[in-house]
Design a protein around this motif. Structure first.
Motif, short mmCIF file in Angstrom:
data_model
loop_
_atom_site.label_atom_id
_atom_site.label_comp_id
_atom_site.label_asym_id
_atom_site.label_seq_id
_atom_site.Cartn_x
_atom_site.Cartn_y
_atom_site.Cartn_z
N GLU A 98 0.82 -1.28 -0.09
CA GLU A 98 0.00 0.05 -0.05
C GLU A 98 0.95 1.26 -0.13
N GLU A 147 -8.61 -6.80 -4.09
CA GLU A 147 -9.42 -5.68 -5.01
C GLU A 147 -8.56 -4.71 -5.66
N CYS A 148 -7.23 -4.63 -5.32
CA CYS A 148 -6.39 -4.12 -6.03
C CYS A 148 -6.01 -4.35 -7.69
N SER A 150 -6.22 -6.13 -11.22
CA SER A 150 -7.13 -5.80 -12.57
C SER A 150 -6.85 -6.80 -13.54
N ARG A 157 -4.01 -1.31 -8.78
CA ARG A 157 -4.29 -0.05 -8.36
C ARG A 157 -4.77 0.15 -6.95
N ASN A 159 -7.43 1.25 -3.92
CA ASN A 159 -8.72 1.63 -4.08
C ASN A 159 -8.93 3.23 -4.01
N GLU A 160 -9.84 3.75 -4.19
CA GLU A 160 -10.05 5.20 -4.23
C GLU A 160 -10.21 5.55 -2.61
N SER A 161 -10.86 4.70 -1.99
CA SER A 161 -10.83 5.08 -0.57
C SER A 161 -9.41 4.95 0.26
N LYS A 162 -8.49 4.39 -0.27
CA LYS A 162 -7.28 4.35 0.59
C LYS A 162 -6.26 5.50 -0.02
#
Length: 164
Positions: A98, A147-148, A150, A157, A159-162
């Motif tokens: 991250e 979830e990161c 593709s 990528r 996440n937008e929230s992180k």
């Protein structure tokens, strides 16, 4: 002369009833011999050293190799990921992934992410400490959150929230 031989051959040929009888006898002997053509089933018990008495004395059968715990222990390779590692170790790998993604603006190719996470993990150890780094590239990728990932391209990528 060839016509005479052909007519004598036809008269020498067995009658169809005799051929049917011969075929029935051969079929019956095949059933008596068994499918593989051996002697078939031998009646009575065999007590000789090579008969059924020998195999009965052999004892219990071995457990199949795949069910033996010792076999499973030595044939199964290392399992990578959070489910089979110390939770603290898994959290370290995830934190490095991250941090590398955050520093890069939220996305990296998986190869670049792997290399950066391995380098960050290497910096966790002291100068004189020599850890086994053979599996580190795999461990770095194994701890990237699903979830990161593709399926469309080679980018990982955040996440937008992180990102915030």
């Amino acid at each position: 002369s060839s016509l005479a031989r052909a007519s004598s051959w036809c008269t020498d040929m067995a009658a169809p009833d005799e051929l049917v009888a011969l075929n029935d006898r051969l079929e019956g002997s095949k059933e008596a011999r068994g499918v593989r053509g051996g002697l078939g089933r031998v009646k009575g018990s065999q007590q000789g050293p090579w008969g059924q008495g020998f195999f009965a004395a052999a004892g219990a059968k071995w457990t199949p190799a795949g069910e033996d715990p010792l076999y499973r222990r030595f044939t199964r390779g290392p399992v990578l990921g959070a489910a089979n590692m110390e939770e603290a170790e898994a959290q370290i790998w995830k934190a490095h992934a991250e941090a590398a993604l955050l520093e890069a603006g939220g996305q990296l190719t998986w190869q670049n992410l792997r290399d950066q996470v391995v380098e960050r993990r290497r910096q966790d150890f002291a100068e004189g400490d020599v850890p086994d780094t053979a599996l580190w590239p795999y461990l770095a990728l194994a701890h990237v959150p699903k979830e990161c990932l593709s399926e469309k391209d080679a980018f990982v990528r955040l996440n937008e929230s992180k990102r915030d």
